[in-house]
Write a protein that holds these residues in place. Structure first.
Motif, PDB file in Angstrom:
ATOM      1  N   ALA A  51       0.815  -1.213   0.000  1.00  0.00           N
ATOM      2  CA  ALA A  51       0.000   0.000   0.000  1.00  0.00           C
ATOM      3  C   ALA A  51       0.848   1.263   0.000  1.00  0.00           C
ATOM      4  N   PHE A  54       2.074   2.955  -3.326  1.00  0.00           N
ATOM      5  CA  PHE A  54       1.217   3.605  -4.329  1.00  0.00           C
ATOM      6  C   PHE A  54       1.504   5.098  -4.527  1.00  0.00           C
ATOM      7  N   PRO A  55       1.667   5.864  -3.445  1.00  0.00           N
ATOM      8  CA  PRO A  55       1.876   7.301  -3.667  1.00  0.00           C
ATOM      9  C   PRO A  55       3.082   7.598  -4.553  1.00  0.00           C
ATOM     10  N   PRO A 255       2.221   6.651   6.423  1.00  0.00           N
ATOM     11  CA  PRO A 255       1.466   5.743   5.563  1.00  0.00           C
ATOM     12  C   PRO A 255       0.347   6.498   4.850  1.00  0.00           C
ATOM     13  N   THR A 257      -1.155   6.214   2.046  1.00  0.00           N
ATOM     14  CA  THR A 257      -2.266   5.441   1.497  1.00  0.00           C
ATOM     15  C   THR A 257      -3.276   5.091   2.580  1.00  0.00           C
ATOM     16  N   GLN A 258      -2.746   4.624   3.719  1.00  0.00           N
ATOM     17  CA  GLN A 258      -3.636   4.248   4.828  1.00  0.00           C
ATOM     18  C   GLN A 258      -4.448   5.449   5.299  1.00  0.00           C
ATOM     19  N   ILE A 259      -3.752   6.578   5.397  1.00  0.00           N
ATOM     20  CA  ILE A 259      -4.420   7.767   5.909  1.00  0.00           C
ATOM     21  C   ILE A 259      -5.571   8.147   4.988  1.00  0.00           C
ATOM     22  N   ILE A 260      -5.278   8.146   3.691  1.00  0.00           N
ATOM     23  CA  ILE A 260      -6.331   8.488   2.741  1.00  0.00           C
ATOM     24  C   ILE A 260      -7.440   7.458   2.793  1.00  0.00           C
ATOM     25  N   GLY A 261      -7.050   6.201   2.868  1.00  0.00           N
ATOM     26  CA  GLY A 261      -8.033   5.132   2.953  1.00  0.00           C
ATOM     27  C   GLY A 261      -8.932   5.309   4.167  1.00  0.00           C
ATOM     28  N   ASN A 262      -8.316   5.549   5.306  1.00  0.00           N
ATOM     29  CA  ASN A 262      -9.085   5.753   6.537  1.00  0.00           C
ATOM     30  C   ASN A 262     -10.037   6.931   6.415  1.00  0.00           C
TER      31      ASN A 262
END
Ligand code: ATP
Ligand code: MG
Lengths: 269, 244, 344
Positions: A51, A54-55, A255, A257-262
């Protein structure tokens, strides 16, 4: 791949590198160093990390668009490039059986995760290397290398090599065509034929080197290749380098990606 | 101006494989003369030109350039006086961009960057190729390569100019430009070519080489109109004379 | 076979870069001392020759597959080991850029694997002693075959070591070795025959090129052989030492130092320097209170059952999948935006 298509690919990439865009105009040292930093950052992720990678796609995307490089060309080259990474990586799913939950109700063997990680890293590193050369003409890369302290003999080798790839490329093409014309439809080059082609080419190359040496002497060559072209770091170089470094740092340490996902999960739940 | 004299005396040359390319070849060219060297394929023209700069050293006889006798010691001096444009421009343009290539000579002469730039610009203007300055040689057409190769030698500002087939790849207009350029070069020039019209236009004097030795030497007016002599040497009348 | 960026760890990449650069610097100095000006253009054009020749594929009889020229040994036979090494390095650099063969970080590995072994081990310890100065055709044949095979075996083994030490692949050491060495024996056989063929052809047509004439080489007699061995052993020990040191530092060197810088991982407790600031930013940027990262090492939830991979449990993965898709979308939009913007 056949000789012509490989050779034309090199030629095409080379032509792209002489365009005139913002990325092309940047100081080659800036591009070289930021690219190396990028590569280091990408491969520094642990083997199961997918994950967070990706950025980093942002960088090739920006080089592609600002540098006006056709994405299809780079994509095709990345896919064609050495299958070694895939060959090695494909063993991971077979050998690493631990299970990882990806989504609720979807678990995958951990090996697939590390394989995906290898593929993604592979894509990022290969495409950035190609984009570096597509946006920086090879002679300027060589000047950058010289300025960064690589041995001058090595750098002059690179310059000669670059110059004569195209001359010898044409020569091989003529030889290969002449061979095809007389091989009456038989496909492929047998070892015997290859040895002869390479042998002829070798001798011609040695003779050519002699003529080049004469031409160099005619112009005062006494053993040292002159260095020319001074590049100056401009503010846009510094701004570019700084923003790349900041982005790399953020993408590496947070992270994203995680932040955006969350964040989006938060909106929708 | 004895320093612009070129003199070959009984020069012999044998390639390592035994081919005797030059045999008792003698001539003398004085300052300001323009001389065409003609002859069949393999007659020894390129070999002769390579002697003018000491790339090949005669296996017999002597070569004098100006007041210097060609030896391994003097050839570096001699190379500063004689500029040679070779037959194949790809071998001559060895640097990765046109600028680097034309600048190679002046830089080796120890000039500073600003003067180098001036020289490069002047030389490229001379052959009408200033637009190509940032291109790599492999993006040039053959004719452009020839023109840049000439510029690269002109940037050295030689006293004596020697050329091997300078017009081989040029289109008619570029060829005309080259001819005009050569006419403006007032020092000695020596041109080996099969383009007899170019020789007729540019050179007052003409030397025919056959099997490594001088077969005829005289005013172009006489030699290039002598049909029998030319045909003996695998040559024919210049087109401009055939029509008459 | 070219190493690829994606398979190496930063530590291995950096170490091999350092090793290759050291040999490159050493060789360049040697070249300056021992060869004449004429060799510089010859080296360059020979590099182009190898580059071009490698693009011609030939068919390997009986297999239907195709091979291509390696080149290191031919260069060494013509130019001597130092110049050959520099040329191989430049060929690999151009390939890394134009073909993305391997990659820029793996370039150090590739120069080492494909340059050092043929030029220094293959040439000095095998080719030179057997073929001697010029030698006859049989000697050239045996010398090329053996030296190419041995150099490739070394190269293949290094690929294995580098991959294993990088820890990105799951392949166990012995399987990998059993896979790589025989494949490269076959490749070496073919390449050796081709190399021998080319060298014999050249010897036949222009014997002086390989004997003494055309190219001045560093004198064969005297110190080099012993010197090379010593340099090589020192470099090998150094590399081995550094590599294993890095390998034992889990997960790997750079990872470790980044954790230190950002205050993640075990060192999160040490609230010194910029770490607390960063941590604060991190907390502020975490949009959701149940953001996994913060919990990760406070309480250990059900992830305990699953082997503990760094940062992998269901919660983070869901965010990862969702976020990944969105990031992809954003990247695409940015790219598309720039494109449209540029058109105007
Ligand atoms: N490197 C070489 N080794 C051996 N023989 C050579 C070499 N170069 C040229 N020769 C031989 O020397 C003779 C003279 O060749 P040279 O190239 O001087 O002819 P030329 O007059 O320039 O011909 P052309 O009009 O075709 O350019 C020829 O017989 C040729 O085969
Ligand atoms: Mg000729």
């Amino acid at each position: 791949m056949a000789f012509d298509s490989q050779y034309y690919n090199v030629g095409y990439l080379d032509r792209l590198s002489y365009q005139d865009t913002f990325v092309h105009r940047l100081d080659p040292r800036t591009k070289l160093i930021t690219t190396l930093l990028f590569l280091f950052t990408v491969i520094s992720f642990s083997k199961y990390e997918v994950a967070a990678l990706f950025p980093f796609l942002l960088f090739p995307a920006i080089f592609l668009t600002v540098g006006e490089i056709p994405p299809g060309f780079i994509l095709k080259k990345v896919l064609l490039v050495s299958p070694f990474a895939i060959f090695i990586g494909i063993f991971n799913p077979l050998l690493d059986h631990g299970q990882v939950a990806i989504l609720p109700g979807l678990t995958l063997p951990a090996g697939w995760l590390s394989f995906a990680s290898i593929l993604l890293k592979f894509f990022l590193t290969v495409s950035m290397a190609l984009l570096l050369i597509a946006t920086t003409s090879f002679p300027t890369i060589c000047h950058a290398l010289r300025r960064l302290g690589l041995p001058s003999i090595f750098v002059s080798q690179l310059l000669f090599l670059y110059r004569y790839i195209f001359v010898l490329g044409e020569e091989v093409m003529r030889i290969v065509r002449a061979r095809d014309m007389r091989s009456y439809g038989r496909k492929g080059t047998e070892i015997k034929v290859f040895v002869r082609i390479a042998g002829v080419l070798f001798l011609r190359t040695v003779e050519r080197a002699e003529r080049i040496y004469f031409a160099m002497l005619a112009r005062g060559y006494e053993g040292d290749m002159p260095v020319s072209k001074k590049y100056h770091l401009t503010t846009s170089d510094l701004a570019f380098a700084l923003s790349v470094i900041v982005c790399l740092f953020i993408f590496r340490c947070y992270p994203v990606t995680q932040i955006i996902g969350n964040f989006f999960r938060g909106i929708f739940s | 101006m004895s320093h612009h004299i070129v003199e070959f005396k009984d020069v012999c040359f044998r390639y390592p494989d035994g081919t005797e390319a030059l045999h008792n070849l003698s001539f003398r060219i004085i300052h300001g003369e323009s001389v065409g060297i003609i002859g069949a394929n393999g007659s020894g023209k390129s070999t002769l030109l390579l002697h003018m700069n000491g790339y090949l050293m005669p296996t017999g006889g002597t070569v004098n350039i100006g007041d210097l006798h060609l030896t391994r010691k003097t050839r570096r001096e001699i190379r500063k006086k004689v500029g040679i444009v070779f037959q194949n421009p790809d071998d001559q343009l060895f640097m990765p961009t046109v600028y680097d290539d034309v600048a190679f000579g002046p830089q080796n002469l120890g000039m500073d960057e600003e003067d180098v730039q001036k020289r490069v610009r002047a030389a490229l203007d001379l052959v009408n190729c200033y637009d190509l300055i940032n291109k790599p040689p492999h993006h040039l057409s053959n004719g452009q390569k020839s023109a840049v190769a000439i510029a690269a030698v002109m940037a050295m500002e030689p006293d004596i100019l020697a050329m091997d087939e300078p017009a081989a790849n040029l289109d008619p207009k570029s060829r005309r430009l080259l001819i005009n350029l050569l006419k403006t070069f007032e020092h000695s020039k020596i041109i080996a070519s099969h383009d007899l019209d170019l020789i007729f236009d540019v050179c007052k004097r003409c030397i025919i080489i056959r099997e490594g030795t001088v077969a005829a030497d005289g005013p172009s007016q006489d030699i290039l109109t002598n049909k029998i002599l030319l045909e003996e040497n695998n040559l024919e009348l210049p087109l401009s004379l055939q029509r008459r | 076979m070219h190493m690829a960026d994606a398979l190496i760890s930063p530590a291995v990449g950096a170490t091999m870069w350092a090793g290759s650069l050291a040999v490159l610097g050493y060789s360049s100095r040697k070249i300056r001392e021992t060869i004449d000006n004429k060799t510089i253009p010859l080296m360059g054009v020979m590099g182009a020759f190898i580059f071009a020749a490698q693009m011609i594929n030939f068919t390997i009889p009986g297999t239907g597959s195709s091979g291509h020229l390696g080149g290191g040994m031919i260069l060494a036979a013509l130019l001597g080991p130092y110049a050959a090494f520099v040329v191989v390095a430049s060929v690999l650099t151009v390939q890394a850029l134009f073909f993305a063969d391997g990659g820029l970080l793996a370039l150090g590995c590739n120069v080492w694997n494909l340059g050092l072994y043929p030029c220094f081990i293959g040439y000095y310890l095998i080719y030179k002693p057997i073929a001697g100065d010029g030698g006859n055709y049989r000697r050239i044949f045996i010398a090329s075959l053996l030296s190419v095979i041995v150099a490739l075996q070394f190269g293949a083994f290094s690929v294995v070591l580098e991959t294993i030490l990088s820890g990105k692949s799951e392949l166990p050491f012995h399987t990998f070795v059993l896979l790589m060495q025989p494949i490269h024996l076959a490749i070496g056989l073919v390449e050796g025959i081709v190399t021998a063929g080319i060298l014999s052809y050249v010897k036949n047509a222009r014997p002086e090129i390989l004997d003494t004439g055309a190219v001045s080489r560093p004198p064969a007699a005297g110190l080099p052989c012993k010197n090379i061995l010593i340099v090589f052993v020192v470099l090998a020990v150094l590399t081995g030492g550094v590599l294993s040191w890095f390998a034992s530092t889990s997960p790997d060197g750079l990872e470790w130092s980044i954790e230190k810088v950002t205050g993640k991982g075990e060192l999160a407790e040490q609230e010194k320097g910029i770490a607390p600031v960063l941590k604060e930013i991190q907390e502020k940027t975490a949009f959701l209170p149940d953001y996994n990262f913060k919990q990760a090492h406070k309480e250990k939830p059900e992830t305990e059952k699953v082997p503990a991979w760094p940062g992998i449990d269901t919660g983070t993965s869901v965010s990862g999948v969702v976020g990944g898709g969105i990031v992809l979308g954003i990247v695409f939009l940015i790219g598309y935006g720039i494109r449209i913007f540029k058109r105007q």
